[in-house]
Design a protein around this motif. Sequence first.
Motif, PDB file in Angstrom:
ATOM      1  N   ALA A 441     -23.975   8.694  27.216  1.00  8.49           N
ATOM      2  CA  ALA A 441     -24.072   7.268  27.525  1.00  8.49           C
ATOM      3  C   ALA A 441     -24.596   7.046  28.932  1.00  8.49           C
ATOM      4  O   ALA A 441     -25.417   6.147  29.179  1.00  8.49           O
ATOM      5  CB  ALA A 441     -22.700   6.610  27.356  1.00  8.49           C
ATOM      6  N   GLU A 442     -24.156   7.868  29.863  1.00 14.51           N
ATOM      7  CA  GLU A 442     -24.635   7.765  31.241  1.00 14.51           C
ATOM      8  C   GLU A 442     -26.140   8.015  31.322  1.00 14.51           C
ATOM      9  O   GLU A 442     -26.869   7.287  32.010  1.00 14.51           O
ATOM     10  CB  GLU A 442     -23.871   8.768  32.108  1.00 14.51           C
ATOM     11  CG  GLU A 442     -24.135   8.669  33.576  1.00 14.51           C
ATOM     12  CD  GLU A 442     -23.262   9.602  34.398  1.00 14.51           C
ATOM     13  OE1 GLU A 442     -23.711   9.999  35.485  1.00 14.51           O
ATOM     14  OE2 GLU A 442     -22.140   9.928  33.962  1.00 14.51           O
ATOM     15  N   CYS A 443     -26.596   9.039  30.606  1.00 13.48           N
ATOM     16  CA  CYS A 443     -28.042   9.305  30.578  1.00 13.48           C
ATOM     17  C   CYS A 443     -28.800   8.108  30.024  1.00 13.48           C
ATOM     18  O   CYS A 443     -29.846   7.703  30.566  1.00 13.48           O
ATOM     19  CB  CYS A 443     -28.329  10.535  29.720  1.00 13.48           C
ATOM     20  SG  CYS A 443     -27.769  12.098  30.422  1.00 13.48           S
ATOM     21  N   ASN A 444     -28.294   7.532  28.942  1.00 15.15           N
ATOM     22  CA  ASN A 444     -28.965   6.385  28.340  1.00 15.15           C
ATOM     23  C   ASN A 444     -29.008   5.186  29.278  1.00 15.15           C
ATOM     24  O   ASN A 444     -30.001   4.453  29.328  1.00 15.15           O
ATOM     25  CB  ASN A 444     -28.278   6.016  27.022  1.00 15.15           C
ATOM     26  CG  ASN A 444     -28.709   6.911  25.885  1.00 15.15           C
ATOM     27  OD1 ASN A 444     -29.856   6.876  25.449  1.00 15.15           O
ATOM     28  ND2 ASN A 444     -27.798   7.745  25.399  1.00 15.15           N
ATOM     29  N   VAL A 445     -27.943   4.979  30.038  1.00 16.20           N
ATOM     30  CA  VAL A 445     -27.945   3.885  31.018  1.00 16.20           C
ATOM     31  C   VAL A 445     -29.049   4.113  32.041  1.00 16.20           C
ATOM     32  O   VAL A 445     -29.837   3.200  32.354  1.00 16.20           O
ATOM     33  CB  VAL A 445     -26.575   3.765  31.701  1.00 16.20           C
ATOM     34  CG1 VAL A 445     -26.677   2.838  32.918  1.00 16.20           C
ATOM     35  CG2 VAL A 445     -25.527   3.246  30.741  1.00 16.20           C
ATOM     36  N   GLU A 446     -29.097   5.326  32.590  1.00 10.92           N
ATOM     37  CA  GLU A 446     -30.075   5.596  33.645  1.00 10.92           C
ATOM     38  C   GLU A 446     -31.500   5.591  33.107  1.00 10.92           C
ATOM     39  O   GLU A 446     -32.452   5.373  33.869  1.00 10.92           O
ATOM     40  CB  GLU A 446     -29.750   6.921  34.335  1.00 10.92           C
ATOM     41  CG  GLU A 446     -28.377   6.974  34.986  1.00 10.92           C
ATOM     42  CD  GLU A 446     -28.120   5.814  35.945  1.00 10.92           C
ATOM     43  OE1 GLU A 446     -29.071   5.331  36.588  1.00 10.92           O
ATOM     44  OE2 GLU A 446     -26.954   5.377  36.052  1.00 10.92           O
ATOM     45  N   PRO A 451     -28.745  -0.298  24.460  1.00 11.02           N
ATOM     46  CA  PRO A 451     -28.117  -0.333  23.134  1.00 11.02           C
ATOM     47  C   PRO A 451     -27.482   0.997  22.740  1.00 11.02           C
ATOM     48  O   PRO A 451     -26.397   1.019  22.146  1.00 11.02           O
ATOM     49  CB  PRO A 451     -29.282  -0.701  22.209  1.00 11.02           C
ATOM     50  CG  PRO A 451     -30.211  -1.481  23.077  1.00 11.02           C
ATOM     51  CD  PRO A 451     -30.135  -0.814  24.413  1.00 11.02           C
ATOM     52  N   GLU A 452     -28.144   2.106  23.058  1.00 15.38           N
ATOM     53  CA  GLU A 452     -27.561   3.403  22.707  1.00 15.38           C
ATOM     54  C   GLU A 452     -26.345   3.703  23.581  1.00 15.38           C
ATOM     55  O   GLU A 452     -25.333   4.243  23.097  1.00 15.38           O
ATOM     56  CB  GLU A 452     -28.599   4.507  22.856  1.00 15.38           C
ATOM     57  CG  GLU A 452     -28.101   5.914  22.541  1.00 15.38           C
ATOM     58  CD  GLU A 452     -27.614   6.107  21.113  1.00 15.38           C
ATOM     59  OE1 GLU A 452     -27.091   7.206  20.810  1.00 15.38           O
ATOM     60  OE2 GLU A 452     -27.742   5.190  20.276  1.00 15.38           O
TER      61      GLU A 452
END
Length: 573
Positions: A441-446, A451-452
């Motif tokens: 989730a952290e990777c997706n935020v950055e 949405p992921e």
Amino acid sequence: MKNIKKNIVYLLGLGLLTLNSCGDEFLTKLPQGELSQPQIENQDGVEANLLSAYGIMNGNINGTWGNYGAAPSQWVFGEMPSDNAHKGSEASDQPNMNMIEGFNTNSTNDNLSNMWRVYYEGVLRVNNTLKLLAAEQAGTQQISADRALVIQAEGRMLRAHYYFYLWRVFKNIPYVDENTTYEESITKPNTEDVLPKIIDDLEFAVANLPVEKVNGQAGRMNKAIAQAYLGKVLLYQKKYPEALVLFNAVMTGKDITTMPYQNNFDVTKEDGPEAILVAKHAINSDGGGDNANVGDMLNSINGSFTGCCGFFQPSIDLVNAFKVDANGLPFLDNSYRTNPYLSDLKITNPTELANYKVNVNLAMDPRLDYTVGRRGVQYLDWGIMAGNTWVRSQNYAGPFVGIKSTIPRSEFGANAAAGVNYLTGLDVNIIRLADVYLMAAECNVEMNDLPEALRLVNAIRTRAANLPHKKNEDGVDAAKYNVKPYLSFTDQDHARRAVRFERRLELAMEGHRFFDLVRWGVAKQTIESYSAFEGQHLSSFLGITFQPSHEYWPIPQGEIDRSNGSLTQNTGY
């Protein structure tokens, strides 16, 4: 096992093990005597040395007492200096830990030397295994080429883990491998960046470890462990796309919402589907505890149930962080500190104290009562947590106790050392699936895929909502339990704060928090803000200041002295 004192020397002459183990029993096999190196340049010798390298996973070389700094849970370095936890007990007990918690550590602190000694012992055992393997392959070749490759991958995975633990704590460390000579090792400086070497080992492990664990032994390394670990190291380097590929591979085909949260800390439900990298622990067949969870042995409840020791207490700040708003969401702006819940800490009237009952109207995330023991709430099968009689010194470290490193009383006979109920066979999760979800989730935020990130965080929260409710002494819910998914992340900053807060709630007291704060670059503001809040209620924690040098710890002075000047002390110490 021969106990290496330092400098960096090679461990030679390990005795043979009987290689007929199954399950996690291989952790309890100990070398018997010493043999010369030519006598162990064979399959039995190599396999025995590999198992000895695995043996350091529980943070112990021999004995039981004194392994706290090297605990695989990393409570001393990963939680105690953060906003999650206190050393606990009382101020005069283990004063060197007070120095770590307050960021005034010096280089002679025994927790530092313990950490260094134990994990370099692990490195040395791996290096010795790889040297023996190379000699065996050049000689008798009893080991098949396929098995030799897996042995090498297991060893390099272990070495990467031991070095990563050392790197997070000390940052500037000397690197030795199986090709380093003795003469080179004793003058090896600590000026090289070891992360590329760690990554090399992890990439080799990803490429060559099997999907299934060797012999079905739960404590062995496999491909998923290597993928999760490599992703974690890349995340520390902010290589988000590369890390995410690895995390996605680990998560594929797994639905965390079906995996009970509480099973991760249940000694009767170990090796479940959420377990990835686990430090395996076991009570010896003779009732001894040197293969048990020796690093966490201080962290049991104070009082007659166990006889020791009352350490590792959750902070007031952590407990209040589990508050939720009317929508079942956490207070990401730290407003959970308003009108804080203190249990019975400030009650001085004897009658009022005796008649205390937990406030069942507080709106709380149910993970609170699976992380923290608080007065008036059911605590495992021990009964209702009684408050002050379960705590060494409330005015020093607060009114709360931990749960995740404790076993039920009904399991003392099978899963505690004979006559030593605070020394248990409970495994420690080093990486579990929820950790991977939240790192992904952290990777997706950055990468701005909100949405992921939302999907992954909400899977963790959906699972939390299914937790059975804990009861008070009257048999009613001990809080207004409520945890709901986020409807959306409004922007990247909101998503980032939500993911980071979720890591705190989900992984509290599991050894991650301080290292997370450092890698996010928010350690100073978080810890100093926490100190200002916590210090209003517990004066020992008021006025903590955090300097850039506090992101890591001093090199043990004894190691510098023995290196004859090859090792350089970390800046600021």
